[in-house]
Design a protein around this motif. Sequence first.
Motif, PDB file in Angstrom:
ATOM      1  N   ILE A 130     104.783 -23.682  11.286  1.00  0.00           N
ATOM      2  CA  ILE A 130     103.805 -23.491  10.222  1.00  0.00           C
ATOM      3  C   ILE A 130     103.458 -24.791   9.499  1.00  0.00           C
ATOM      4  O   ILE A 130     102.328 -24.983   9.060  1.00  0.00           O
ATOM      5  CB  ILE A 130     104.308 -22.385   9.268  1.00  0.00           C
ATOM      6  CG1 ILE A 130     104.272 -21.080  10.076  1.00  0.00           C
ATOM      7  CG2 ILE A 130     103.473 -22.278   7.996  1.00  0.00           C
ATOM      8  CD1 ILE A 130     104.925 -19.918   9.447  1.00  0.00           C
ATOM      9  N   TRP A 131     104.392 -25.713   9.452  1.00  0.00           N
ATOM     10  CA  TRP A 131     104.106 -27.002   8.801  1.00  0.00           C
ATOM     11  C   TRP A 131     103.760 -28.080   9.848  1.00  0.00           C
ATOM     12  O   TRP A 131     102.748 -28.757   9.776  1.00  0.00           O
ATOM     13  CB  TRP A 131     105.334 -27.435   7.977  1.00  0.00           C
ATOM     14  CG  TRP A 131     105.407 -28.898   7.658  1.00  0.00           C
ATOM     15  CD1 TRP A 131     104.639 -29.565   6.745  1.00  0.00           C
ATOM     16  CD2 TRP A 131     106.290 -29.863   8.242  1.00  0.00           C
ATOM     17  NE1 TRP A 131     105.003 -30.903   6.729  1.00  0.00           N
ATOM     18  CE2 TRP A 131     106.020 -31.109   7.643  1.00  0.00           C
ATOM     19  CE3 TRP A 131     107.298 -29.799   9.220  1.00  0.00           C
ATOM     20  CZ2 TRP A 131     106.699 -32.276   7.980  1.00  0.00           C
ATOM     21  CZ3 TRP A 131     107.980 -30.956   9.555  1.00  0.00           C
ATOM     22  CH2 TRP A 131     107.680 -32.181   8.936  1.00  0.00           C
ATOM     23  N   ARG A 132     104.634 -28.217  10.892  1.00  0.00           N
ATOM     24  CA  ARG A 132     104.500 -29.356  11.793  1.00  0.00           C
ATOM     25  C   ARG A 132     103.361 -29.181  12.797  1.00  0.00           C
ATOM     26  O   ARG A 132     102.610 -30.109  13.075  1.00  0.00           O
ATOM     27  CB  ARG A 132     105.826 -29.545  12.540  1.00  0.00           C
ATOM     28  CG  ARG A 132     106.043 -30.923  13.165  1.00  0.00           C
ATOM     29  CD  ARG A 132     107.381 -30.888  13.900  1.00  0.00           C
ATOM     30  NE  ARG A 132     107.940 -32.161  14.243  1.00  0.00           N
ATOM     31  CZ  ARG A 132     107.899 -32.682  15.471  1.00  0.00           C
ATOM     32  NH1 ARG A 132     107.255 -32.060  16.432  1.00  0.00           N
ATOM     33  NH2 ARG A 132     108.485 -33.832  15.731  1.00  0.00           N
ATOM     34  N   PHE A 133     103.247 -27.969  13.361  1.00  0.00           N
ATOM     35  CA  PHE A 133     102.229 -27.767  14.392  1.00  0.00           C
ATOM     36  C   PHE A 133     100.805 -28.032  13.871  1.00  0.00           C
ATOM     37  O   PHE A 133     100.072 -28.812  14.486  1.00  0.00           O
ATOM     38  CB  PHE A 133     102.363 -26.367  15.013  1.00  0.00           C
ATOM     39  CG  PHE A 133     101.264 -26.026  15.963  1.00  0.00           C
ATOM     40  CD1 PHE A 133     101.198 -26.641  17.211  1.00  0.00           C
ATOM     41  CD2 PHE A 133     100.280 -25.119  15.615  1.00  0.00           C
ATOM     42  CE1 PHE A 133     100.157 -26.350  18.090  1.00  0.00           C
ATOM     43  CE2 PHE A 133      99.240 -24.818  16.477  1.00  0.00           C
ATOM     44  CZ  PHE A 133      99.182 -25.434  17.724  1.00  0.00           C
ATOM     45  N   PRO A 134     100.393 -27.429  12.740  1.00  0.00           N
ATOM     46  CA  PRO A 134      99.018 -27.688  12.293  1.00  0.00           C
ATOM     47  C   PRO A 134      98.747 -29.168  11.985  1.00  0.00           C
ATOM     48  O   PRO A 134      97.713 -29.700  12.376  1.00  0.00           O
ATOM     49  CB  PRO A 134      98.877 -26.839  11.026  1.00  0.00           C
ATOM     50  CG  PRO A 134      99.905 -25.779  11.162  1.00  0.00           C
ATOM     51  CD  PRO A 134     101.048 -26.408  11.896  1.00  0.00           C
ATOM     52  N   TYR A 135      99.686 -29.844  11.314  1.00  0.00           N
ATOM     53  CA  TYR A 135      99.327 -31.236  10.957  1.00  0.00           C
ATOM     54  C   TYR A 135      99.401 -32.162  12.153  1.00  0.00           C
ATOM     55  O   TYR A 135      98.615 -33.098  12.270  1.00  0.00           O
ATOM     56  CB  TYR A 135     100.106 -31.721   9.728  1.00  0.00           C
ATOM     57  CG  TYR A 135     101.359 -32.546   9.946  1.00  0.00           C
ATOM     58  CD1 TYR A 135     102.600 -31.958   9.838  1.00  0.00           C
ATOM     59  CD2 TYR A 135     101.296 -33.920  10.215  1.00  0.00           C
ATOM     60  CE1 TYR A 135     103.763 -32.700  10.004  1.00  0.00           C
ATOM     61  CE2 TYR A 135     102.443 -34.678  10.377  1.00  0.00           C
ATOM     62  CZ  TYR A 135     103.674 -34.065  10.281  1.00  0.00           C
ATOM     63  OH  TYR A 135     104.813 -34.807  10.444  1.00  0.00           O
ATOM     64  N   THR A 136     100.305 -31.863  13.093  1.00  0.00           N
ATOM     65  CA  THR A 136     100.350 -32.691  14.299  1.00  0.00           C
ATOM     66  C   THR A 136      99.083 -32.458  15.126  1.00  0.00           C
ATOM     67  O   THR A 136      98.516 -33.392  15.699  1.00  0.00           O
ATOM     68  CB  THR A 136     101.607 -32.364  15.131  1.00  0.00           C
ATOM     69  OG1 THR A 136     102.723 -32.314  14.247  1.00  0.00           O
ATOM     70  CG2 THR A 136     101.878 -33.419  16.177  1.00  0.00           C
ATOM     71  N   ALA A 144     103.083 -20.192  16.124  1.00  0.00           N
ATOM     72  CA  ALA A 144     102.480 -21.522  15.945  1.00  0.00           C
ATOM     73  C   ALA A 144     100.963 -21.432  16.068  1.00  0.00           C
ATOM     74  O   ALA A 144     100.229 -21.960  15.222  1.00  0.00           O
ATOM     75  CB  ALA A 144     103.043 -22.503  16.975  1.00  0.00           C
ATOM     76  N   LEU A 145     100.492 -20.745  17.112  1.00  0.00           N
ATOM     77  CA  LEU A 145      99.039 -20.653  17.296  1.00  0.00           C
ATOM     78  C   LEU A 145      98.395 -19.952  16.102  1.00  0.00           C
ATOM     79  O   LEU A 145      97.322 -20.335  15.636  1.00  0.00           O
ATOM     80  CB  LEU A 145      98.710 -19.896  18.594  1.00  0.00           C
ATOM     81  CG  LEU A 145      99.076 -20.646  19.878  1.00  0.00           C
ATOM     82  CD1 LEU A 145      98.792 -19.795  21.105  1.00  0.00           C
ATOM     83  CD2 LEU A 145      98.308 -21.979  19.982  1.00  0.00           C
ATOM     84  N   MET A 146      99.083 -18.920  15.583  1.00  0.00           N
ATOM     85  CA  MET A 146      98.542 -18.214  14.420  1.00  0.00           C
ATOM     86  C   MET A 146      98.441 -19.140  13.210  1.00  0.00           C
ATOM     87  O   MET A 146      97.474 -19.069  12.447  1.00  0.00           O
ATOM     88  CB  MET A 146      99.412 -16.999  14.086  1.00  0.00           C
ATOM     89  CG  MET A 146      99.235 -15.866  15.078  1.00  0.00           C
ATOM     90  SD  MET A 146     100.358 -14.493  14.734  1.00  0.00           S
ATOM     91  CE  MET A 146      99.545 -13.709  13.363  1.00  0.00           C
ATOM     92  N   ALA A 147      99.447 -20.006  13.046  1.00  0.00           N
ATOM     93  CA  ALA A 147      99.394 -20.939  11.916  1.00  0.00           C
ATOM     94  C   ALA A 147      98.148 -21.810  12.034  1.00  0.00           C
ATOM     95  O   ALA A 147      97.478 -22.108  11.041  1.00  0.00           O
ATOM     96  CB  ALA A 147     100.655 -21.791  11.867  1.00  0.00           C
ATOM     97  N   GLY A 148      97.810 -22.204  13.253  1.00  0.00           N
ATOM     98  CA  GLY A 148      96.594 -22.994  13.471  1.00  0.00           C
ATOM     99  C   GLY A 148      95.347 -22.190  13.105  1.00  0.00           C
ATOM    100  O   GLY A 148      94.423 -22.694  12.460  1.00  0.00           O
TER     101      GLY A 148
END
Length: 472
Positions: A31-37, A278-282
């Motif tokens: 939720i934090w790392r995937f979107p900003y990366t 992870a995909l949902m967080a995006g």
Amino acid sequence: MESPSNGRGQWGSRIGFIMAAAGSAIGLGNIWRFPYTTGQNGGGAFVLLYLLCTVFIGLAVMWAELAIGRAAQRSPVGAFKALAPGSAWKLVGYLGIITGIGILSYYGVVAGWTVGYLIYSASGSLDTVIPTIHLTDPAVHMESAHASNFFGAFVANSKLQILFLVVFMGLTMVVVLGGVRKGIERLTKILMPLLLVMLVGLIINGMLQPKAMAGLRFYLWPDFDKVTGMTFVYALGQAFFSLSLGMGAMLTYGSYMRKSDNLATSGIYVVIFDTVIALMAGFMIFPILGGAPTSAGPGLVFVVLTQQFQAMPAGNIVAIIFFSLLAIAALTSTVSLLEVVTSFLVDDLKMKRPGAVLLSGTGIALLGIPSALSLGGVKWLSNLYTLDGKGQGFLDLMNFIFGNVLLAVGALGICLFVVLRWKPKNAIEEIATGAPWFRKLRTVWVVALAVLCPLAVLGLLAYMAITGKALG
Ligand code: PFF
């Protein structure tokens, strides 16, 4: 967990294992790392590479770790010693312990942010700092100055950063000491589905935003012009990080599985859950953002969401629920990180559990201090090197070295161990007990372990060495 005759704990049920392993995998990484990366690496093409790495390399390594753990019934270092006595393979186990220490030291800082934001939402102080805006106004940019100034001031406050790091490490230590483990397991069973519902709600909210389509395009449309060797380095690192692979966490969890458990399918479930979250967080962030992020690095999710919560009806309540869930998701991951280090101290150095937790927990909290001070608190720690024209601090450096490079090196060690020393035949028999169909996957799995993973990891190390690109 139950205690069988050998005195080691065991999962009470298959679902118990899946929940615990998913709890480790699903966390700030999603939720934090995937979107900003994703934001920093050009969007869709990065997402595609991350998915390819997850399916073709991550899943194979997941099976390898679970199989080693269950066969050896020991923590990482002990497992390599048991399956390859007197050899140097135990170094893979030691590397895992070191990587776990490194990751937890900065992960604890970010986990502390969730507690900070939870307190700010509950106390209403976000209201006073971040004025409500009207989202229907297309001129509004979601990385509004208010929310990002608030984040910037928060992370630059040394005292608060250390305080929340200590609070979070304390919570983690309490859980690992066993005090509330049962409670946490029960809690995650309710909270994980709640997190899912919450994400769905926030995705719908995001889709209704004026620039949603542009955001989706950035997130999903692979723009290969933006792909460099580094995109691949980050994608592979993100796949391992998100699945808790490459340092023995899944190996440890596998060691508590029963022989009759279906390790193959359980591994697939964990990979699917983790990747979907992870995909949902995006899908939650990019439609709100409406395109590539302009500034926010590690602050992205915190900045975008707080601004968004301010604009929603009952946004404060939504914020409280969201940050509580995020804190719990982070806690189930920090617990697994500390568990790896603790089980090493208990199994291999024969320490007593309380002493081991105290030593590892306090030691790692101390190691986390430079990361805690590296987002503005202490100037030189905040600006160690430059990447894409932006100053990077100690936390960024730790995240890259431990969370990308060393996890990949560890995963390579695990693959090579199965292929060269333990032998695929034995590993396949271990997995096939409980999942006979796995024998059919033999060739594909061995190719992934013997060719794909080594090529990917050695390729990325060579790329970084040759281009000197590692740090920008
Ligand atoms: N997988 C966790 C996350 O995505 O937040 C982080 C993590 C936990 C990495 C445990 C490695 C690990 F061993």
